[in-house]
Design a protein around this motif. Structure first.
Motif, PDB file in Angstrom:
ATOM      1  N   GLN A  51       0.839  -1.189   0.000  1.00 56.23           N
ATOM      2  CA  GLN A  51       0.000   0.000   0.000  1.00 56.23           C
ATOM      3  C   GLN A  51       0.874   1.238   0.000  1.00 56.23           C
ATOM      4  O   GLN A  51       1.859   1.306   0.727  1.00 56.23           O
ATOM      5  N   VAL A  52       0.514   2.212  -0.837  1.00 56.45           N
ATOM      6  CA  VAL A  52       1.266   3.466  -0.890  1.00 56.45           C
ATOM      7  C   VAL A  52       0.287   4.607  -1.187  1.00 56.45           C
ATOM      8  O   VAL A  52      -0.633   4.459  -1.991  1.00 56.45           O
ATOM      9  N   ASP A  53       0.469   5.706  -0.482  1.00 63.00           N
ATOM     10  CA  ASP A  53      -0.296   6.917  -0.756  1.00 63.00           C
ATOM     11  C   ASP A  53       0.445   7.741  -1.794  1.00 63.00           C
ATOM     12  O   ASP A  53       1.666   7.826  -1.774  1.00 63.00           O
ATOM     13  N   VAL A  54      -0.307   8.348  -2.697  1.00 60.10           N
ATOM     14  CA  VAL A  54       0.270   9.165  -3.753  1.00 60.10           C
ATOM     15  C   VAL A  54      -0.204  10.596  -3.534  1.00 60.10           C
ATOM     16  O   VAL A  54      -1.402  10.845  -3.402  1.00 60.10           O
ATOM     17  N   ARG A  55       0.722  11.524  -3.510  1.00 59.60           N
ATOM     18  CA  ARG A  55       0.367  12.930  -3.289  1.00 59.60           C
ATOM     19  C   ARG A  55      -0.304  13.486  -4.547  1.00 59.60           C
ATOM     20  O   ARG A  55       0.279  13.482  -5.627  1.00 59.60           O
ATOM     21  N   PRO A  56      -1.531  13.991  -4.405  1.00 58.50           N
ATOM     22  CA  PRO A  56      -2.201  14.568  -5.572  1.00 58.50           C
ATOM     23  C   PRO A  56      -1.521  15.855  -6.032  1.00 58.50           C
ATOM     24  O   PRO A  56      -1.031  16.639  -5.219  1.00 58.50           O
ATOM     25  N   VAL A  57      -1.466  16.053  -7.333  1.00 57.66           N
ATOM     26  CA  VAL A  57      -0.832  17.231  -7.909  1.00 57.66           C
ATOM     27  C   VAL A  57      -1.890  18.247  -8.345  1.00 57.66           C
ATOM     28  O   VAL A  57      -1.746  19.442  -8.111  1.00 57.66           O
ATOM     29  N   TYR A  58      -2.970  17.783  -8.972  1.00 54.01           N
ATOM     30  CA  TYR A  58      -3.970  18.682  -9.523  1.00 54.01           C
ATOM     31  C   TYR A  58      -5.194  18.839  -8.626  1.00 54.01           C
ATOM     32  O   TYR A  58      -5.655  19.935  -8.372  1.00 54.01           O
TER      33      TYR A  58
END
Length: 65
Positions: A51-58
Motif C-alpha cells: 500500500q502506498v499513498d500518492v500525493r495529488p498534484v492537480y
C-alpha cells in the motif's frame, strides 16, 4: 499460479467548474491518490500486501464521495 489483486483509489475535482480544468492543456477526470495490492497464494489465501499513498498534484482537495 499466483495472482495479484490491485486497487487504485482516485480523486476528482470538487466541481466541473473548478479552476484546475481551465489551467490544464488536457482533460483530466481524476487522479490516483492511493495504490494497494495483495498477492494471493496458490490456494487463494492473501499473502504479501502493498500500500502506498500518492500525493495529488492537480486535485489536492479530497472529494467527499
Amino acid at each position: 499460479m499466483h495472482y495479484i489483486v490491485m486497487d487504485l483509489e482516485w480523486n476528482q475535482a470538487m466541481s466541473s467548474k473548478s479552476s484546475v480544468f481551465n489551467r490544464l492543456p488536457f482533460h483530466l477526470r481524476g487522479e490516483i491518490i492511493q495504490i494497494g495490492a495483495v498477492k494471493l497464494t496458490e490456494d487463494m489465501q492473501p499473502g504479501d500486501e502493498f500500500q502506498v499513498d500518492v500525493r495529488p498534484v492537480y486535485f489536492r482537495k479530497i472529494h467527499t464521495k
